[in-house]
Scaffold this active site. Structure first.
Site, PDB file in Angstrom:
ATOM      1  N   SER A   1      45.349   2.271 -31.818  1.00  8.78           N
ATOM      2  CA  SER A   1      45.884   2.771 -30.668  1.00  8.78           C
ATOM      3  C   SER A   1      45.170   2.459 -29.344  1.00  8.78           C
ATOM      4  O   SER A   1      43.772   2.390 -29.615  1.00  8.78           O
ATOM      5  CB  SER A   1      46.089   4.463 -30.584  1.00  8.78           C
ATOM      6  OG  SER A   1      46.462   4.762 -29.068  1.00  8.78           O
TER       7      SER A   1
ATOM      8  N   TYR B   1      42.290  12.569 -32.503  1.00 12.73           N
ATOM      9  CA  TYR B   1      43.421  11.296 -32.518  1.00 12.73           C
ATOM     10  C   TYR B   1      42.542   9.961 -32.297  1.00 12.73           C
ATOM     11  O   TYR B   1      42.528   8.972 -33.129  1.00 12.73           O
ATOM     12  CB  TYR B   1      44.501  11.426 -31.917  1.00 12.73           C
ATOM     13  CG  TYR B   1      45.637  10.272 -31.895  1.00 12.73           C
ATOM     14  CD1 TYR B   1      46.210  10.061 -32.836  1.00 12.73           C
ATOM     15  CD2 TYR B   1      45.604   9.456 -30.898  1.00 12.73           C
ATOM     16  CE1 TYR B   1      47.306   8.730 -32.851  1.00 12.73           C
ATOM     17  CE2 TYR B   1      46.624   8.401 -30.910  1.00 12.73           C
ATOM     18  CZ  TYR B   1      47.393   8.030 -31.906  1.00 12.73           C
ATOM     19  OH  TYR B   1      48.176   6.969 -31.493  1.00 12.73           O
TER      20      TYR B   1
HETATM   21  P1  NAI Z   1      56.431   7.892 -35.431  1.00 16.14           P
HETATM   22  O1  NAI Z   1      56.345   9.294 -35.285  1.00 16.14           O
HETATM   23  O2  NAI Z   1      57.786   7.448 -35.221  1.00 16.14           O
HETATM   24  O3  NAI Z   1      55.752   7.247 -36.768  1.00 16.14           O
HETATM   25  C1  NAI Z   1      54.739   7.955 -37.390  1.00 16.14           C
HETATM   26  C2  NAI Z   1      55.218   7.646 -38.770  1.00 16.14           C
HETATM   27  O4  NAI Z   1      54.176   8.094 -39.728  1.00 16.14           O
HETATM   28  C3  NAI Z   1      56.485   8.551 -39.027  1.00 16.14           C
HETATM   29  O5  NAI Z   1      57.440   7.874 -39.900  1.00 16.14           O
HETATM   30  C4  NAI Z   1      55.783   9.474 -40.208  1.00 16.14           C
HETATM   31  O6  NAI Z   1      56.939  10.260 -40.877  1.00 16.14           O
HETATM   32  C5  NAI Z   1      54.741   8.947 -40.847  1.00 16.14           C
HETATM   33  N1  NAI Z   1      53.825   9.948 -41.468  1.00 16.14           N
HETATM   34  C6  NAI Z   1      53.183  10.991 -40.891  1.00 16.14           C
HETATM   35  N2  NAI Z   1      52.701  11.523 -41.675  1.00 16.14           N
HETATM   36  C7  NAI Z   1      52.614  10.955 -42.823  1.00 16.14           C
HETATM   37  C8  NAI Z   1      52.099  10.896 -44.190  1.00 16.14           C
HETATM   38  N3  NAI Z   1      51.052  11.832 -44.388  1.00 16.14           N
HETATM   39  N4  NAI Z   1      52.130  10.039 -45.264  1.00 16.14           N
HETATM   40  C9  NAI Z   1      53.109   8.928 -44.898  1.00 16.14           C
HETATM   41  N5  NAI Z   1      53.737   8.880 -43.570  1.00 16.14           N
HETATM   42  C10 NAI Z   1      53.372   9.747 -42.835  1.00 16.14           C
HETATM   43  O7  NAI Z   1      55.517   7.279 -34.084  1.00 16.14           O
HETATM   44  P2  NAI Z   1      55.052   5.793 -33.919  1.00 16.14           P
HETATM   45  O8  NAI Z   1      54.940   5.933 -32.586  1.00 16.14           O
HETATM   46  O9  NAI Z   1      56.145   4.768 -34.467  1.00 16.14           O
HETATM   47  O10 NAI Z   1      53.903   5.982 -34.612  1.00 16.14           O
HETATM   48  C11 NAI Z   1      53.605   4.821 -35.539  1.00 16.14           C
HETATM   49  C12 NAI Z   1      52.066   4.712 -35.324  1.00 16.14           C
HETATM   50  O11 NAI Z   1      51.865   3.945 -34.182  1.00 16.14           O
HETATM   51  C13 NAI Z   1      51.119   5.711 -35.529  1.00 16.14           C
HETATM   52  O12 NAI Z   1      49.886   5.242 -36.190  1.00 16.14           O
HETATM   53  C14 NAI Z   1      50.714   5.925 -34.170  1.00 16.14           C
HETATM   54  O13 NAI Z   1      49.758   6.648 -34.037  1.00 16.14           O
HETATM   55  C15 NAI Z   1      50.713   4.623 -33.770  1.00 16.14           C
HETATM   56  N6  NAI Z   1      50.695   4.381 -32.077  1.00 16.14           N
HETATM   57  C16 NAI Z   1      51.926   4.751 -31.305  1.00 16.14           C
HETATM   58  C17 NAI Z   1      51.936   4.752 -29.849  1.00 16.14           C
HETATM   59  C18 NAI Z   1      53.117   4.965 -29.151  1.00 16.14           C
HETATM   60  O14 NAI Z   1      53.043   4.834 -28.045  1.00 16.14           O
HETATM   61  N7  NAI Z   1      54.359   5.301 -29.921  1.00 16.14           N
HETATM   62  C19 NAI Z   1      50.722   4.240 -29.242  1.00 16.14           C
HETATM   63  C20 NAI Z   1      49.719   3.802 -30.068  1.00 16.14           C
HETATM   64  C21 NAI Z   1      49.580   3.980 -31.449  1.00 16.14           C
END
Ligand code: NAI
Length: 255
Positions: free
Chosen positions: A147, A161
């Site tokens: 990130s 985080y």
């Molecule tokens: P999101 O909340 O849609 O995706 C996160 C996913 O991780 C979800 O599908 C959730 O079910 C899964 N997850 C959570 N705990 C878990 C576990 N214990 N085991 C397996 N899966 C688990 O949000 P997003 O934005 O798609 O996030 C995806 C990645 O991108 C994350 O690592 C987030 O930190 C990173 N990210 C997101 C940004 C944004 O602006 N949306 C910016 C920078 C990084």
């Protein structure tokens, strides 16, 4: 979604692929020919919807429940993927979350551990579970989803985080050195503000407005735009990249 990469015959595992960036990455890898394992934790409906969309497009996918913070869960996730689809060629460590905005005096030891485990330990566990097979086959790529927070320290209330995401960038470099001699490439991406559930949970409309004001491209990114960069890193087009972290943030942060 582009079809500019060739993942025919490849098996991909994407963690946290029931929503957002993970879901878009699973769909993009499949659209480019990969057979995809969609990992989910609690959101079975989201994982099933992703699987159905991939199948409707004529590609193959399975959905597998696992908590990637647990070594036993990761082990069975990898074993099931291998048993049902074959050895893993592409691992995308995408699962992650801020869980809760907390400043230092509010941040408990339990919450600190939980966030570090979800965003950093999970990648270590998944990489460890696929490494032996990749090293033996002298092939494979790993893409870690870090990130912008890992570069900048993040917005207020995110030290747990941002520290984990910064650690993930360092982990990517160290592991890349270990695995490159075996023909296995490890890289990361560092998204900026991407339109997913993440910001529905953690950023108010006012905060989103202030983010956009600081983005030279004048808008937030889409999960599909991030998925394209994941595909690039997973593809032969990135054959000389190892230990790299690609910023994808519309110009919001330039190193
Ligand atoms: P999101 O909340 O849609 O995706 C996160 C996913 O991780 C979800 O599908 C959730 O079910 C899964 N997850 C959570 N705990 C878990 C576990 N214990 N085991 C397996 N899966 C688990 O949000 P997003 O934005 O798609 O996030 C995806 C990645 O991108 C994350 O690592 C987030 O930190 C990173 N990210 C997101 C940004 C944004 O602006 N949306 C910016 C920078 C990084």
């Amino acid at each position: 979604m582009s079809n500019s990469f060739d993942f025919n015959g490849k098996v991909a595992l994407v963690t946290g692929a029931s929503s957002g960036i993970g879901r878009a990455a699973a769909k993009a890898l499949a659209a480019n020919g990969a057979r995809v394992a969609i990992n989910f934790h609690r959101n079975e409906a989201g994982a099933e919807a992703t699987r159905q969309e991939i199948i409707a497009d004529g590609s193959s996918a399975i959905a597998i429940q696992a908590d990637v913070t647990q070594a036993s869960g990761v082990q069975s996730l990898v074993e099931r993927t291998v048993a049902e689809l074959g050895p893993i060629d592409i691992l995308v460590n995408n699962a992650g979350s801020l869980i809760e905005r907390l400043r230092i005096l509010e941040l408990t030891e339990e919450r600190w551990d939980e966030v570090i485990d979800l965003n950093l330990k999970s990648a270590f566990l998944c990489c460890r579970a696929v490494a032996a097979s990749m090293m033996e086959r002298k092939a494979g790529v790993i893409v870690n989803v870090s990130s912008i927070a890992g570069r900048t320290g993040g917005a207020l209330g995110s030290i747990h985080y941002s520290t984990a995401k910064g650690g993930l960038i360092t982990f990517t470099k160290g592991l890349a050195k270990e695995l490159a001699p075996f023909g296995v490439r490890v890289n990361a991406i560092s998204p900026g503000v991407i339109d997913t559930r993440y910001h529905e949970q953690f950023s108010t409309p006012e905060v989103m407005k202030s983010y956009v004001a600081g983005i030279p491209l004048g808008r937030v990114g889409t999960p599909e735009e991030v998925a394209e960069v994941i595909c690039f890193l997973a593809s032969d087009a990135a054959s000389y990249l190892a230990g790299e972290t690609i910023e994808i943030n519309g110009g919001m942060f330039m190193d």
